[in-house]
Design an enzyme around this catalytic site. Structure first.
Site, short mmCIF file in Angstrom:
data_model
loop_
_atom_site.label_atom_id
_atom_site.label_comp_id
_atom_site.label_asym_id
_atom_site.label_seq_id
_atom_site.Cartn_x
_atom_site.Cartn_y
_atom_site.Cartn_z
N HIS A 139 0.87 -1.19 0.00
CA HIS A 139 0.00 0.00 0.00
C HIS A 139 0.91 1.23 0.00
O HIS A 139 1.22 1.79 1.05
CB HIS A 139 -0.90 0.00 1.23
CG HIS A 139 -1.88 -1.13 1.27
ND1 HIS A 139 -3.23 -0.96 1.04
CD2 HIS A 139 -1.71 -2.46 1.48
CE1 HIS A 139 -3.85 -2.14 1.11
NE2 HIS A 139 -2.95 -3.07 1.38
N GLN A 170 -10.97 0.71 0.44
CA GLN A 170 -10.64 0.45 1.85
C GLN A 170 -11.88 0.40 2.76
O GLN A 170 -11.95 -0.39 3.68
CB GLN A 170 -9.69 1.56 2.34
CG GLN A 170 -9.36 1.55 3.83
CD GLN A 170 -8.16 0.71 4.15
OE1 GLN A 170 -7.05 0.98 3.72
NE2 GLN A 170 -8.37 -0.34 4.92
FE FE2 Z 1 -3.27 -5.14 2.02
#
Ligand code: FE2
Length: 411
Positions: free
Chosen positions: A58, A151
């Protein structure tokens, strides 16, 4: 440029690798060790491999741990809270600068292919805009695949579906998901159908954060695999984490494996992150919180290792070295048997290339890109045992990184 005295995985003896500009021209067996001439590089009987791969990171969150506050408990939930505080300080330039600094760390450890998940549950899609620029500005260093990662969910987040579609239209390469985080089971299932439709329609790859929990009732992997099977998309689909599989009972798992095998999907495990974040609701016995890496591998399915985080609110360590993840993963997954040791680099090279669908853009063969590493040891086992390094990284026929090993003097 030629590379002499190279050992290659799966072949005996020494080899000469001839590079012609940005391509590998030929690989030939040597009868004996050779003297390097001007412009040649001597691999000194060390292993030469295609570049290491980071299949799951990320980059929009890296290098933020402690800003403004540290995660005191080390839990996933406090990580989300800390990220909420840091997210308020994020700017376009901040995201780009941190991503580029992290990419430099990856490059220094021989990585040339990266798949990053970027949070698109943001009406301004600002992190994605930053990462699209980073992808262009770092092409000389790495090939970057960008996952549109929701997310905070697709169905559970306002305009989640539209944001996903917009992210793909803007240039994200891979469709992401997080079904176990959606508010209800039904939303988790419908999010998978939506993201598979989007990928099928646009020709994108798929990489879903799937069942990243210790909850044995989290069973979205079967939904993802079945969607991939029905659409015949398995090779283009990846299930990341699948840590709940470490808590599934064996009867369910044996049925599940039949579907997983037929579907042909890929798996990514992030062992350091999962051992750190999972098992947090247990006292003792305490679960390891990883997917069944060895069992997936033994069943002939494709699995690789990733770092997930580097110095962010969820995981405070990391330095870009994927070999560190390999060593930890092999320990945690009970994969230090003789045969595993002989081929352990598969988990950070060939298996990862298959996950990223790199095809003929990867591998040591005549005609393919002149992207390769000279390692500090002659084989997989010695690389792992000595905690070796990539000593030289070549990309498109040019030296990208050279590492000089530390010298030790004994008295
Ligand atoms: Fe992840």
């Amino acid at each position: 440029m030629n590379i002499l005295n190279a050992r290659l995985r799966g072949r005996s003896g020494l080899h000469r690798i001839e590079l012609d500009g940005a391509r590998i021209a030929a690989i030939t067996a040597q009868q004996a060790p050779a003297e390097a001439c001007d412009g040649d590089i001597d691999a000194a009987s060390n292993l030469v491999v295609p570049p290491f791969i980071e299949p799951h990171i990320h980059l929009d969150a890296t290098l933020t741990a402690g800003e403004p506050a540290w995660n005191m408990s080390g839990t996933l939930f406090e990580g989300i809270e800390r990220w909420g505080e840091r997210k308020a300080l994020v700017t376009h330039e901040d995201t780009k600068a941190r991503a580029k600094k992290t990419i430099d760390m990856l490059v220094e450890h021989g990585i040339q292919h990266v798949r990053t998940h970027v949070d698109v549950t943001d009406p301004t899609l600002s992190a994605l805009k930053s990462m699209l620029e980073v992808r262009e500005e770092t092409r000389h260093l790495i090939d970057l695949q960008i996952v549109a990662f929701p997310q905070e969910g697709i169905e559970s987040f306002k305009d989640g579906r539209a944001l996903m579609a917009e992210a793909i239209a803007m240039g994200a390469d891979v469709v992401g998901g997080i079904p176990h985080f959606e508010n209800t089971r039904d939303q988790g299932v419908s999010s998978i159908r939506f993201l598979m439709d989007l990928a099928e329609r646009t020709g994108c790859l798929v990489d879903v954060h799937c069942d990243e929990t210790d909850d044995p009732q989290s069973r979205f992997l079967e939904v993802l695999a079945e969607e991939a099977r029905v659409r015949d998309m398995g090779q283009r689909v990846t299930a990341s984490h699948t840590t709940a599989m470490g808590s599934y009972d064996n009867a369910y798992c044996s049925k599940l494996f039949r579907l997983l095998k037929i579907s042909g999907i890929n798996f990514v495990s992030c062992p350091t992150e999962s051992i750190h974040l999972q098992g947090r609701f247990d006292t003792y016995p305490k679960r390891r919180g990883l997917t069944r890496v060895a069992e997936i591998d033994r069943a002939g399915m494709n699995v690789c290792f990733g770092q997930d985080s580097i110095v962010d609110p969820w995981y405070p360590l990391g330095n870009g070295n994927i070999l560190r993840i390999l060593e930890a993963g092999l320990h945690i997954c009970h994969m230090l048997g003789y045969e595993d040791l002989q081929r352990c680099l598969d988990l950070i090279t060939d298996n990862s290339a298959r996950t990223l669908n790199l095809g003929e853009r990867y591998g040591l063969e005549a005609g393919r890109p002149a992207n390769l590493l000279i390692l500090s040891a002659p084989d997989d086992y010695e690389m792992l045992r000595t905690q070796g390094h990539a000593l030289l990284s070549i990309r498109n026929g040019k030296v990208l990184m050279r590492r000089t090993p530390a010298q030790i003097e004994r008295y």
